[in-house]
Scaffold this active site. Structure first.
Site, PDB file in Angstrom:
ATOM      1  CB  SER A  40      -0.939   0.019   1.214  1.00  0.00           C
ATOM      2  OG  SER A  40      -0.208  -0.099   2.426  1.00  0.00           O
ATOM      3  CG  ASP A 340      -4.578   5.372   6.863  1.00  0.00           C
ATOM      4  OD1 ASP A 340      -3.394   5.211   7.213  1.00  0.00           O
ATOM      5  OD2 ASP A 340      -5.072   4.802   5.863  1.00  0.00           O
ATOM      6  CG  HIS A 343      -1.347   3.720   4.690  1.00  0.00           C
ATOM      7  ND1 HIS A 343      -2.562   3.174   5.074  1.00  0.00           N
ATOM      8  CD2 HIS A 343      -0.655   2.716   4.099  1.00  0.00           C
ATOM      9  CE1 HIS A 343      -2.594   1.889   4.729  1.00  0.00           C
ATOM     10  NE2 HIS A 343      -1.447   1.590   4.143  1.00  0.00           N
TER      11      HIS A 343
END
Length: 375
Positions: A40, A340, A343
């Site tokens: 990610s 978040d 991340h």
């Protein structure tokens, strides 16, 4: 007639691709293309094409600071470090998500050769991004696009490129292109979730399995034509907001940071050894671990203020829940280290991308990505 039209379109696309590549170089792009693999921290939308996956961010508030303010499949409020590295090399941003190329080609026509030629043209121009949020180096990590599958996608794309552009031309292109890998954190998360208090032998066995797998992936990419590897190592994952929210003291989870450090030591030694074994292989390792550690100690270096809590989420440290449309979202995202529960923000990613591209040896070694591109 259909065959002649397909052949004519094929020639036009190749001409357009070659012209675009030439224009890119003329505009200052330092490498012909960029191919991205990982999790990610590098995904720019592949997971949007996985309807079964929960590891998706195709909803607000994600992408709020991206042009047009819409989610793009990036796990952040805007651009990520891969984008900023690509921009520094002369591209507009990260190459497109591989699955988006295939989806666009499939939607344009039922003519498979034409579809693949379109994907080939796009890949020849700027490269492709195969990264998938939730994936790891190990096949057992996550349920999205594994690293092995990402490399298989690249192999398929290379075959198509070779068929249409010629093996020699593609070999030359790939040898000059950047192959960026950002992976390992999810493997460490999974291991730690199953081994809260691992002994030294357990950690060593896991680290050896990880490095052996990494070795295999790099060898496969090398055999497919990769020569320039830009590696982003495992971040200081024990200090992300989610881990803080799970700790009674609200501090970093040091055993997880120690595991990340052990993996990074192995990655460093692996690439040092491979560079002496593989002809013409060059590499640059960007230390996400050192970067996050440095910003936590000195956030003002990047214009940040909040380094513990997430900008978007809920609960303790705004990180016990993920970022969804109903989440609490900070107003000044440029001051937060984390977007978040896991991340970074665009602000952090921008600082990271620029430092990894042409920063000091503390953050990128043995050479910078800029030097790797120019070598």
């Amino acid at each position: 007639m259909a065959v002649r039209r397909a052949a004519a379109l094929h020639r036009m696309l190749l001409v357009a691709a070659a012209a675009a590549a030439a224009a890119s170089v003329a505009a200052g792009a330092k490498v012909p293309a960029m191919y991205v693999f990982g999790d990610s921290t590098a995904d720019v939308g592949n997971n949007d094409y996985l309807p079964w996956s929960i590891a998706r961010v195709d909803f607000p508030h994600n992408g709020v600071d991206f042009p047009a303010g819409k989610p793009t499949g990036r796990f952040s409020n805007g651009l990520i470090s891969v984008d900023f590295i690509a921009i520094a090399m002369g591209f507009s941003r990260s190459p497109p998500a591989y699955l988006s190329l295939m989806a666009n080609a499939a939607n344009s026509s039922s003519d498979l050769p034409r579809n693949m030629t379109m994907a080939t043209a796009a890949a020849y121009t700027t490269g492709a991004n195969f990264a998938s949020g939730g994936s790891g180096l190990l096949d057992s990590t996550g349920s999205t696009i594994s690293m092995m599958q990402q490399i298989e996608y690249f192999s398929d794309l290379k075959d198509q490129m070779s068929t249409r552009l010629g093996a020699a031309r593609v070999s030359d292109l790939l040898s000059k292109s950047i192959f960026l890998i950002s992976a390992g954190a999810n493997d460490a998360f999974d291991f730690f979730s199953q081994n809260r208090s691992p002994d030294s032998n357990t950690i060593q066995q896991f680290s050896e399995a990880m490095i052996s797998t990494y070795d295999s992936h790099v060898n496969t990419l090398y055999n497919l034509g990769a020569r320039k590897f830009a590696v982003i190592n495992v971040p200081l994952i024990g200090c992300c907001p989610y881990l803080r929210s799970q700790d009674p003291t609200g501090e970093c989870v040091q055993p997880l940071n120690q595991l990340a450090k052990s993996l990074n030591d192995g990655i460093r030694d692996l690439f040092s050894n491979l560079s002496s074994e593989m002809q013409s292989m060059k590499y640059s390792i960007s230390s996400a671990y050192e970067l996050v550690s440095s910003l936590i100690k000195n956030p003002h270096a990047a214009g940040l203020e909040e380094v513990k809590s997430a900008c978007c989420g809920g609960g303790r440290f705004n990180a016990e829940r993920g970022c969804i449309p109903s989440s609490n979202c900070c107003s000044d995202r440029s001051k937060y280290l984390f977007w978040d529960l896991l991340h970074p923000t665009q602000a952090t990613y921008k600082f990271a991308g620029l430092v990894f591209y042409d920063g000091p040896a503390q953050f990128v070694s043995p050479i910078s990505i800029k030097q790797l591109a120019e070598v």
